[in-house]
Design a protein around this motif. Structure first.
Motif, PDB file in Angstrom:
ATOM      1  N   LEU A 421      33.536  47.560  47.189  1.00  0.00           N
ATOM      2  CA  LEU A 421      33.525  48.122  45.834  1.00  0.00           C
ATOM      3  C   LEU A 421      34.934  48.287  45.260  1.00  0.00           C
ATOM      4  O   LEU A 421      35.157  48.018  44.075  1.00  0.00           O
ATOM      5  N   THR A 422      35.873  48.726  46.088  1.00  0.00           N
ATOM      6  CA  THR A 422      37.241  48.914  45.596  1.00  0.00           C
ATOM      7  C   THR A 422      37.832  47.587  45.159  1.00  0.00           C
ATOM      8  O   THR A 422      38.478  47.496  44.102  1.00  0.00           O
ATOM      9  N   MET A 423      37.615  46.540  45.948  1.00  0.00           N
ATOM     10  CA  MET A 423      38.122  45.214  45.595  1.00  0.00           C
ATOM     11  C   MET A 423      37.437  44.692  44.337  1.00  0.00           C
ATOM     12  O   MET A 423      38.076  44.073  43.469  1.00  0.00           O
ATOM     13  N   ARG A 424      36.137  44.941  44.214  1.00  0.00           N
ATOM     14  CA  ARG A 424      35.408  44.465  43.035  1.00  0.00           C
ATOM     15  C   ARG A 424      35.941  45.131  41.770  1.00  0.00           C
ATOM     16  O   ARG A 424      36.182  44.473  40.760  1.00  0.00           O
ATOM     17  N   ALA A 425      36.163  46.451  41.849  1.00  0.00           N
ATOM     18  CA  ALA A 425      36.697  47.170  40.686  1.00  0.00           C
ATOM     19  C   ALA A 425      38.089  46.645  40.324  1.00  0.00           C
ATOM     20  O   ALA A 425      38.409  46.438  39.151  1.00  0.00           O
ATOM     21  N   SER A 426      38.913  46.421  41.344  1.00  0.00           N
ATOM     22  CA  SER A 426      40.257  45.896  41.110  1.00  0.00           C
ATOM     23  C   SER A 426      40.192  44.523  40.460  1.00  0.00           C
ATOM     24  O   SER A 426      40.994  44.201  39.562  1.00  0.00           O
ATOM     25  N   ALA A 427      39.251  43.710  40.894  1.00  0.00           N
ATOM     26  CA  ALA A 427      39.091  42.373  40.316  1.00  0.00           C
ATOM     27  C   ALA A 427      38.722  42.472  38.835  1.00  0.00           C
ATOM     28  O   ALA A 427      39.309  41.782  37.991  1.00  0.00           O
ATOM     29  N   TYR A 428      37.763  43.325  38.516  1.00  0.00           N
ATOM     30  CA  TYR A 428      37.390  43.499  37.105  1.00  0.00           C
ATOM     31  C   TYR A 428      38.592  43.966  36.278  1.00  0.00           C
ATOM     32  O   TYR A 428      38.801  43.520  35.146  1.00  0.00           O
ATOM     33  N   ASN A 429      39.390  44.861  36.851  1.00  0.00           N
ATOM     34  CA  ASN A 429      40.567  45.370  36.131  1.00  0.00           C
ATOM     35  C   ASN A 429      41.559  44.243  35.837  1.00  0.00           C
ATOM     36  O   ASN A 429      42.076  44.130  34.716  1.00  0.00           O
ATOM     37  N   GLU A 430      41.849  43.421  36.847  1.00  0.00           N
ATOM     38  CA  GLU A 430      42.827  42.354  36.671  1.00  0.00           C
ATOM     39  C   GLU A 430      42.337  41.294  35.693  1.00  0.00           C
ATOM     40  O   GLU A 430      43.108  40.783  34.866  1.00  0.00           O
ATOM     41  N   ILE A 431      41.062  40.957  35.794  1.00  0.00           N
ATOM     42  CA  ILE A 431      40.507  39.961  34.868  1.00  0.00           C
ATOM     43  C   ILE A 431      40.487  40.524  33.450  1.00  0.00           C
ATOM     44  O   ILE A 431      40.872  39.852  32.482  1.00  0.00           O
ATOM     45  N   GLY A 432      40.053  41.787  33.325  1.00  0.00           N
ATOM     46  CA  GLY A 432      39.998  42.426  32.007  1.00  0.00           C
ATOM     47  C   GLY A 432      41.363  42.521  31.354  1.00  0.00           C
ATOM     48  O   GLY A 432      41.501  42.312  30.140  1.00  0.00           O
ATOM     49  N   LYS A 433      42.369  42.848  32.150  1.00  0.00           N
ATOM     50  CA  LYS A 433      43.730  42.943  31.611  1.00  0.00           C
ATOM     51  C   LYS A 433      44.160  41.620  30.990  1.00  0.00           C
ATOM     52  O   LYS A 433      44.750  41.580  29.895  1.00  0.00           O
ATOM     53  N   ARG A 434      43.861  40.523  31.662  1.00  0.00           N
ATOM     54  CA  ARG A 434      44.265  39.223  31.153  1.00  0.00           C
ATOM     55  C   ARG A 434      43.447  38.829  29.922  1.00  0.00           C
ATOM     56  O   ARG A 434      43.984  38.247  28.967  1.00  0.00           O
ATOM     57  N   MET A 435      42.165  39.142  29.924  1.00  0.00           N
ATOM     58  CA  MET A 435      41.347  38.884  28.740  1.00  0.00           C
ATOM     59  C   MET A 435      41.904  39.657  27.542  1.00  0.00           C
ATOM     60  O   MET A 435      41.971  39.140  26.414  1.00  0.00           O
ATOM     61  N   GLN A 436      42.304  40.885  27.791  1.00  0.00           N
ATOM     62  CA  GLN A 436      42.886  41.716  26.742  1.00  0.00           C
ATOM     63  C   GLN A 436      44.169  41.075  26.210  1.00  0.00           C
ATOM     64  O   GLN A 436      44.393  41.020  24.998  1.00  0.00           O
ATOM     65  N   ASP A 437      45.011  40.594  27.115  1.00  0.00           N
ATOM     66  CA  ASP A 437      46.254  39.936  26.719  1.00  0.00           C
ATOM     67  C   ASP A 437      45.994  38.674  25.900  1.00  0.00           C
ATOM     68  O   ASP A 437      46.806  38.299  25.046  1.00  0.00           O
ATOM     69  N   PHE A 438      44.865  38.021  26.159  1.00  0.00           N
ATOM     70  CA  PHE A 438      44.507  36.806  25.431  1.00  0.00           C
ATOM     71  C   PHE A 438      43.814  37.106  24.097  1.00  0.00           C
ATOM     72  O   PHE A 438      43.408  36.182  23.390  1.00  0.00           O
TER      73      PHE A 438
END
Length: 500
Positions: A421-438
């Motif tokens: 779960l911790t890794m999954r949440a971290s993955a969503y955070n990293e992907i979301g951050k990049r989507m936000q930047d785009f």
């Protein structure tokens, strides 16, 4: 029971406050220290030093508390709240850590040309040399060369004086003042001879030699690396081979392959031999001597591979070096060889790291099919997600935003299958951050809400707090998302109250 500083109202409306609220209610001493440690740097970054200090003082573990107070004190010095900075530094109990606190304050004051304040901080340290070196470097940058030299005269230990001379020399290099750089490198060489500890003296000569090379004085660099080699040869501990390796690479960088090879022959530990050859390969590649670069890299791998377990002093370093060698093959346009080596790495974490780096490098080189080969060699879905994120970053560097977003979409879909779960949440955070930047804010918000929902399922309270802090740092502290997300935040808070 510790005093609480975050209200429930604030916690329900701000992610960082929510994380702090949860952290204050973690029951175990270690878990609470970990949770508070995750929160404080973000309050410090926003300038909320009072709350950060209050939270630090609630930590029962004295070492953790001291480290957190240092972070807050440093920020206070940066904000020119000097009285509070000194007060917090005085509150640090462990003597070595207290000196570290005053050192950070002193260096901040020196960087702001507040030399009296810097000296005041230095006077409260057992060893004031690091701050004096910082003052001297700043004085030199302001053109106060005589003042800088006088400050260096006040430095007690030769090693710290050498550091100051080297810093000023590289400062002059950045200003394209080669003559000034040479002057201070010469002073550094002279001072280095007085360094008492052989390890410190060997490293100083290597640093000075690199400076001479940057100035373009390869003759002086070779002389200095010869001093480093002679100093290292007198050692009879594990550091001997490390400094000989640095000296050998320095000789090569300065243009003497013969001296480099002779010094390499003195190294006995295979990990250090391989590390040195890796350095040689990079130097050859810079000089466009590609055949020699590949030959050195293959030799580095062969030697490291031949090292028996009983010969290995540091297994972690050996595995990390396998990773570096594999990644370097990818950088040298040998993707297939890189993947072959990476797949043979016995330690799972380093194997995954190597394959992830290779996938990103090959994507950057626009070798997408080979990059997919590296990606498919990664076994765990969680690790594959982060490999896709790295590949997306490479696409963005190549100005292929469409390709970058496609890889992020693939990563987001795969993240749903990650069991940790911790890794999954971290993955969503990293992907979301990049989507936000785009500029893909709607997709980013959905990913942040997915992260929040995942975080709500994490049982370990310390890990849960860290995940909320991570989400706050990428989504923004005031992120509330949909009504469903707000409901998840309220449920998190309610569960923490029930367990406390």
């Amino acid at each position: 029971m510790s005093e609480h500083f975050i209200s429930r109202t604030d916690a329900e409306s701000n992610l960082l406050d929510c994380a702090a609220y949860l952290a204050e209610r973690v029951n175990s001493v270690d878990g609470r220290a970990e949770a508070i440690s995750a929160v404080i740097p973000h309050y410090v970054a926003s300038g909320n030093v009072d709350l950060a200090a209050e939270l630090a003082n609630t930590v029962d573990d004295p070492f953790t508390r001291d480290r957190l107070l240092i972070v807050v004190a440093e920020k206070c010095a940066e904000m020119d709240d000097d009285e509070y900075a000194f007060q917090l530094a005085e509150a640090v109990e462990e003597p070595a850590l207290q000196s570290q606190a005053f050192e950070r304050i002193g260096l901040h004051k020196a960087s702001k040309d507040e030399f009296e304040k810097a000296r005041e901080a230095a006077s409260r340290m057992a060893d004031s040399d690091p701050v004096l070196a910082g003052i001297a470097a700043r004085q030199s940058a302001l053109g106060l060369e005589d003042d800088a030299l006088k400050t260096i005269d006040d430095i007690e230990h030769a090693g710290s004086a050498v550091t100051a001379f080297i810093d000023i020399a590289f400062q002059r290099l950045r200003e394209e003042d080669a003559a000034g750089a040479l002057k201070f490198l010469d002073l550094a060489v002279e001072e280095a001879a007085d360094i008492e500890h052989t390890e410190e003296r060997s490293r100083a000569y290597c640093d000075i030699g690199n400076g001479f090379t940057e100035v373009g004085r390869n003759d002086r660099a070779i002389e200095t690396f010869d001093k480093a080699k002679a100093s290292a040869e007198t050692l009879d501990n594990v550091h001997r081979d490390a400094f000989l390796s640095l000296a050998a690479q320095g000789f090569l960088h300065a243009g003497s392959l013969d001296l480099a090879d002779r010094t390499l022959d003195l190294i006995t530990d295979k990990t250090h031999i391989a590390s040195c050859l890796l350095g040689f390969s990079r130097e050859f590649w810079k000089k466009d001597e590609r055949a020699e670069a590949l030959e050195s890299l293959e030799e580095a791998y062969a030697i490291l591979e031949s090292q028996h377990e009983r010969e290995t002093r540091d297994h972690k370093s050996r595995f990390r070096l396998f990773t570096s060698i594999a990644a370097q093959f990818a950088g040298f346009e040998k993707g297939e060889r890189a993947i072959e080596i990476a797949e043979r790495i016995q330690e799972e974490g380093e194997r995954t790291s190597a394959l992830t780096q290779i996938a990103a490098i090959l994507t950057l080189r626009k070798e997408d099919e080979e990059a997919r080969h590296a990606y498919r060699a990664i076994t765990e879905d969680g690790d594959r997600v982060f490999a896709l994120v790295s590949m997306s970053d490479a696409k963005e560097k190549n100005e292929d935003r469409t390709g970058a977003i496609e890889l992020l979409d693939e990563a987001a879909h795969l993240a749903e299958t990650v069991p940790q779960l911790t890794m999954r949440a971290s993955a969503y955070n990293e992907i979301g951050k990049r989507m936000q930047d785009f500029g893909e804010q709607q997709r980013a918000n959905q990913l942040f809400e997915n992260s929040l929902d995942t975080i709500s399922q994490i049982r370990d309270e310390g890990a849960k707090v860290g995940a909320v802090v991570s989400l706050a740092s990428v989504a923004g502290e005031d992120f509330s998302g949909s009504e469903e997300a707000s409901a998840v935040i309220r449920a998190l808070i309610q569960r923490s109250l029930a367990a406390y």
